[in-house]
Design a protein around this motif. Structure first.
Motif, short mmCIF file in Angstrom:
data_model
loop_
_atom_site.label_atom_id
_atom_site.label_comp_id
_atom_site.label_asym_id
_atom_site.label_seq_id
_atom_site.Cartn_x
_atom_site.Cartn_y
_atom_site.Cartn_z
N VAL A 66 0.84 -1.21 0.00
CA VAL A 66 0.00 0.00 0.00
C VAL A 66 0.87 1.26 0.00
CG1 VAL A 66 -1.54 1.37 1.46
CG2 VAL A 66 -2.06 -1.03 0.99
N ILE A 67 1.88 1.25 0.87
CA ILE A 67 2.77 2.43 0.93
C ILE A 67 3.45 2.64 -0.43
CG2 ILE A 67 4.94 3.28 1.91
CD1 ILE A 67 4.11 2.16 4.57
N ALA A 68 3.99 1.56 -0.99
CA ALA A 68 4.71 1.68 -2.26
C ALA A 68 3.80 2.25 -3.34
CB ALA A 68 5.27 0.33 -2.68
N ILE A 69 2.58 1.65 -3.46
CA ILE A 69 1.66 2.13 -4.49
C ILE A 69 1.23 3.57 -4.21
CG2 ILE A 69 -0.64 1.77 -5.48
CD1 ILE A 69 -0.19 -1.21 -5.21
N GLY A 70 0.99 3.85 -2.93
CA GLY A 70 0.60 5.22 -2.56
C GLY A 70 1.66 6.23 -3.00
N MET A 71 2.90 5.88 -2.72
CA MET A 71 3.96 6.81 -3.10
C MET A 71 4.07 6.95 -4.62
SD MET A 71 6.90 5.92 -0.30
CE MET A 71 8.03 7.26 -0.62
N LEU A 72 3.96 5.85 -5.31
CA LEU A 72 3.99 5.90 -6.77
C LEU A 72 2.92 6.84 -7.30
CD1 LEU A 72 4.69 2.24 -7.94
CD2 LEU A 72 6.01 4.30 -8.46
N ILE A 73 1.68 6.66 -6.76
CA ILE A 73 0.58 7.52 -7.21
C ILE A 73 0.89 8.99 -6.91
CG2 ILE A 73 -1.84 8.11 -6.80
CD1 ILE A 73 -2.34 5.10 -6.36
N TYR A 74 1.39 9.22 -5.68
CA TYR A 74 1.71 10.59 -5.29
C TYR A 74 2.75 11.20 -6.22
CZ TYR A 74 3.35 14.46 -2.36
OH TYR A 74 3.71 15.70 -1.90
N PHE A 75 3.82 10.44 -6.50
CA PHE A 75 4.90 10.97 -7.34
C PHE A 75 4.43 11.19 -8.77
CE2 PHE A 75 8.19 8.84 -4.38
CZ PHE A 75 8.11 9.93 -3.53
N ARG A 76 3.60 10.27 -9.24
CA ARG A 76 3.07 10.42 -10.59
C ARG A 76 2.19 11.66 -10.68
NH1 ARG A 76 3.08 6.32 -15.02
NH2 ARG A 76 5.11 6.52 -14.04
N LYS A 77 1.39 11.84 -9.66
CA LYS A 77 0.49 13.00 -9.63
C LYS A 77 1.29 14.31 -9.63
CE LYS A 77 -3.38 14.50 -6.92
NZ LYS A 77 -3.89 14.38 -5.55
N LYS A 78 2.38 14.27 -8.90
CA LYS A 78 3.25 15.45 -8.83
C LYS A 78 4.11 15.58 -10.09
CE LYS A 78 3.53 17.37 -4.43
NZ LYS A 78 4.10 18.66 -4.01
N LYS A 79 3.92 14.66 -11.03
CA LYS A 79 4.70 14.65 -12.28
C LYS A 79 6.19 14.47 -12.03
CE LYS A 79 1.39 16.54 -15.21
NZ LYS A 79 0.84 17.71 -15.85
N TRP A 80 6.53 13.71 -10.98
CA TRP A 80 7.95 13.47 -10.73
C TRP A 80 8.41 12.20 -11.43
CZ3 TRP A 80 8.56 14.59 -4.76
CH2 TRP A 80 8.21 15.93 -4.53
N LEU A 81 7.50 11.50 -11.98
CA LEU A 81 7.87 10.26 -12.69
C LEU A 81 7.42 10.36 -14.14
CD1 LEU A 81 7.29 7.26 -10.29
CD2 LEU A 81 9.37 7.88 -11.49
#
Lengths: 354, 354, 354, 354, 354
Positions: free
Chosen positions: E339-354
């Motif tokens: 959950v943490i890993a996916i949450g962070m991925l979503i957060y970073f994607r949303k922030k356009k960091w990925l």
């Protein structure tokens, strides 16, 4: 307040011959000083009213009429009337914000130039507008404050220096402008010394404050250049001017003024380049230092990463991990760790990363 | 829409004397105002048709004919006809997009210049094309909107200021141009104050918004410079022009215009340099701040790396790890960790990395 | 192929009057069109051989002889012979790669200039070499392709516009050059609009493609500037030229050409500066964004580092670790971890690192 | 001390004809040397007093009077008196800090120029002020120290080279200035060689010391440019000067001087550009090297991160972790770890990150 | 060896008319070739001694005397004597290191210019000093090596091309200079093609070698510009020169030379800008690529950091860790980690960091 030019909304559209004092009142009382001389005679006097000048005018001597303080419209108006100058000349005199200029009128030459002076025991440079009106027999100089900047000229007059006592108002004009430009050179020299001292400390230890100093010197230099540029134009126009008020022998002196102001201008250009080089050196040094630190730290961490991984492996709680039960395993692990660490150190050193 | 120049495809190839209004219609009704004066008499009138001007023309007085609004082709054509101007002059008047210029015709001098005005209580600068036609006895000024920018000149005429009432149309021309250039100086001054205030806040706290402000000021300054440059050329041509319509006494005033516009131009150059220096300072400050943070954080992590490694070592599950069984091992480990941490801190501090 | 100039090895050393077509053949058949007019008469004809022009030459009218296509050496040679031009003139006409120039010969003036045209519904700009030969009674124009760029002038002639029908060949020359320069201005305007639209999207969201667009606009602008610069020289020479073929009244129009091309040149300079500013803004925005990300990520990792260390410590397998056996140790550890994490967050926030 | 100009506070306002030595005393005793020659005769002598020159003056020969050392005011004053020069000329001679200049007086031409000389076996460049006074029959040269820089000219005179023995003082002037400028070219050539050698070592291995060398060469070059620029002006003025003291045949030689100094100036410009390119190359190389290292290290750490995470997972002490009890789990973990590591390596290599 | 200028210490102070060969001996034997022609006659001959030229001199024809190889002082001296040229002219001829120049003597015009030639099938550009001496009836050309660069002119003479056979020595001079400048244009064109090809590969894949290529092209371009600049001055002087040796009809051709060299100069400027833009594009692309990598890697590590921390927590050996004993704890941990890993991925994607 805008450093380079200011114009209040109210001033827009005023007549060019309206006598309005534009500037900061820097002195309380206006002072009128006269030195009248020729090769043989010399008279010095502080007068109260403009009318008193007239008696010197009738004589065949050179009269230097110095006015300290420009806020008294009455006195300025008196000068316009007594000497029959165009009111526009005097309006220019009172506008201390104007750009240095030289204008030739029917009965006079008007010169305005910025006088810069290093305040004693301080980094501050005082700027003052100097206006000069040249006619055949009189030189009128207008200063914003009572300063002693022209004292050396007075001394030369008093000490009967041949050249100045035999010269006309045009030579006197040269002598005054010479002092103004010598002050430019002196100020640039002082600033230049500071800039060159900076260079040494820059190479020894690039402290962060240096960036602030470089920027402040840059600003100061820009300020000087901004004042020297129009002064250069004024001196050039003066050297080229074919006026009855300027004798041929003085023209050679104006050529010297030109050399001097070019010297000042060249030097300020050089210092400007030095400053911009220093900025580059600073940035290079700082960034190369940071690079070294980051490189060291990164290499340091990278060495520990596989080591920590190995320790992690043998921290696992699997039922079957054969190595765990061998008697010397722990010591072998240490051996492996040390070998890996040394191996990486050698590799990084070989690659010149350390 | 292109800010600096625009030309629609349809306009390509039109005759240079075709009276087409090129620009934005900024006013509904065209207004024709006349001030007619000489040293003794004064008449002000708002007229309806161009023909009404003619009665002033016969007189020996100076006539100032001001037209607000350029979209009415009929009126413009009327002017061409009544005054016998080349239609090309009026075509230029109607092309508000053109570059400032000065042209000498047989029976008139045509001048066009951009009038910039700071909108009250706002950062917006209004640009308007001002066209002037100068003849011996009449000065025609064309403005895009009805503005009160020339009101001070009207006031000076009404108040019987000697110089303007005695001057010819050329002096009137000078008075109008003087206001235009004074507005340049005023606008640069206002912008300059903002730029200099920026500097202070730049040194105190380099917020990111500053970069936006610097860029917007830069754009504004570029816009000013783009307008001042051709104006400078126009003024220079005017000062050099040998025309019957320009008396010798007015030439001195044109020289003053030149000084003023050079002043404006110099100052805009200075502010440009200041802005570019500010951008450098901003970048330097920001990057040196980031460097400090990254350095701190990296050093911080690096200190923990060997410590975590040590803990990892004693987390391994080897059967034989002699140290694990010694009574004080745990405390010794803590001691080693603290010694290593402090040692690294001292090393980094000594290296000036902290 | 080199965009700016090309010269094949074979061309080196050829005689300057050798009629070799240098360029790309853009049209199959050469077309010879004639418009002959004066204030009262008008004749339009498409002719087959150069000889047919001669009948118009005898008349007192203005003859405009337009040649589309330059690859037919015979026709070009015919023109040289019939009109008695130096073969060098025609050699220049056929060299479409040459730099725009203006040359005064005994019996004609030769002008060559690059004609730029925005291709409809496309970003491509077509470049064509336009050569013009001016004599007293005929203007010969050479185009590489059959274009309709000069159609507006033909229309003006047909519609009996007074100025063009009364003017001589020199006025016709002006009319053609006017269209060429109007096209420069139009193209710069179109490009300028794109550049200014870029600015908005730059501030909203600095996508990486913008860098490509900026660079392509920069290249396009460089290409324009490279063509405008020699055109400016040609127009200046034309305006200054004292030739019998140019009447005084047309000189005023050439002055207008100069204003227009200066306008184009100034604007291209401005757009160049804007592009370079945009590049700076892009880089600043991108780098400040990256800095923010890296700072966030680094701070994030740094917070976990001591926490992981603490967990590591209590993962060690020492026989004696007193804390392990205390009942609430685990919870205390969590407490310590949370306190450290929050403490670091507060510290970093206070330091404005987050 | 300011490198480029200095002016003590006391010097401000002194009379322009005051004979004060401004500079560093570089020699103890002043030496007065004379070479007197025409096509047939030759005399060389070292004299004690200025008066001894006069006997050569009466003759119709060319006299070259060389003074080494400028601090003896008496001797300088003697020259002013004996030759009847304006004292201002000699004041200029004594001011070794002044900008190179050329001045035409009634009875002489005064030239001052900086003489640069590469110190033998050293990187130091000696600067000396050279002053020359040209009259019809005598050339007086003032050097700060006793140098042998003009020895080749003396040799040419002694060896009866036709051109120099038949030439006048103006040809002698050319010969001396030629040596000065040849030294400029020689120094730039020496510096240029060093700069070009730098380039090679820059491409082989960009050591950090190179940045220091580049900056020191830059400073040296700036110093040269600063001296060459006014010398160029002096030579240009000389070539344009219409003076009785300069024969037409010598003018051609002055044109050669101009070519030479332009050559020096062009070359210094080129080296300046090369240095700035080198700086760019250095920075690019360094930063691309650092990027490579950081990329490698980051990729290296990133590979271990998930591996350490896996080891961590199986180091947890949960009562129920099914995998722990399977016999081959440990080996499977190793397999997974190796697969992940290799997978990442392949991925990174494919992405060209390694 | 310094690429741009060199001067050995020994050369300083030599007489300007000393015939010393300065340069590299590029040919063994000196070759003297003569072409003598007028509209009707033609003679070609290779001669042994300078004296043989004289017989052609007496005739009324145009004589082109070409000398390949400059090291034979005797021959050079012979030319000086036979034609009565100032020895200085020939001294200049022998100094192949000198800056291109043009000098007008009493009985000739001396021109020196650098001849650049692309070596066949190689990137090397050969530089050779070309000297030309023009008199009424003879043109003497001095080349360093025996080249066939002027062969096309010889061909035109042989083939009886009207213009060259009817022209004088001045037209011959034009024909030779035309070839020199055409070679400049050709070389810039070849270099330009390479630069433009670079652009494409720059956009496709910015390999690191490109930086080396850009820098080598930059150096080559600087080298060209350094040679073209003085050539431009020479051509300009030639076009402006009012000499008896230059007929009015040839002046038009010199104007063409000027156009051509300006074309070369403009193009080299354009390529210079393109190269500097390319450098910028390269740096931008590289740095934006690195940023992407670093961002990806950092985000990757950051995601694992809290996960490893969690694993670490449950690896502690506290006696009381309640979660350890719950049956599903291990699986819950996995759930939390995912959950943490996916949450962070979503957060970073949303922030356009990925």
């Amino acid at each position: 307040m805008a450093r380079f030019l200011k114009k209040s909304k109210e001033e827009i559209g005023t007549s060019p011959d309206e006598l309005i004092f534009r500037g900061d009142k820097k002195i309380n009382e206006v002072q009128l000083r006269i030195i009248d001389f020729d090769a043989n005679s010399l008279a010095e006097e502080t007068i109260k009213t403009v009318k008193e000048v007239l008696k010197y005018q009738e004589k065949d001597t050179v009269t230097w009429f110095n006015i300290d303080g420009l806020h008294n419209t009455e006195i300025i108006e008196g000068i316009a009337n007594e000497f029959n100058f165009d009111r526009m000349v005097l309006a220019d005199v009172m506008n201390t914000q104007a750009r240095p200029t030289i204008k030739e009128y029917d009965n006079c030459i008007y010169i305005s130039i910025k006088m810069l002076q290093q305040a004693p025991n301080s980094d501050i440079i005082n700027v003052e507008n100097l206006s000069l009106i040249l006619t055949e027999s009189i030189l009128i100089s207008f200063q914003e404050t009572k300063g002693d900047v022209f004292e050396p000229v007075r001394e030369r007059i008093r000490k009967q220096k041949r050249r100045i006592r035999n010269g006309g108002t045009d030579y006197l004009l040269f002598a005054l402008l010479d002092i103004v430009i010598d002050n430019y050179i002196y100020i640039i020299g002082v600033l230049g010394e500071k800039i060159e001292m900076l260079e040494e400390s820059l190479l020894l230890e690039p402290r962060q404050e240096i960036i602030g100093e470089i920027n402040s010197y840059k600003r100061e230099l820009n300020f000087l250049r901004k004042n020297i540029k129009p002064a250069k134009e004024v001196i050039l126009s003066l050297a080229k001017m074919e006026s009855d008020y300027i004798t041929e022998s003085t023209e050679m002196h104006f050529k010297e003024l030109q050399d001097n102001i070019n010297h000042a201008s060249d030097s300020s250009d050089s210092y400007r380049e030095i400053l911009s080089d220093q900025l580059n050196i600073y940035h290079t040094t700082i960034s190369s230092k940071l690079n070294d630190i980051m490189k060291f730290l990164t290499v340091f961490s990278v060495i520990f990463i596989p080591l920590t991984f190995i320790a992690g492996i043998y921290g696992t709680n699997f039922d079957v991990v054969p190595e765990l039960h061998y008697k010397y395993s722990y010591f072998i692990m240490w051996g492996v760790i040390i070998v890996i660490a040394i191996g990486m150190l050698i590799y990084f050193r070989k690659k010149k990363w350390l």
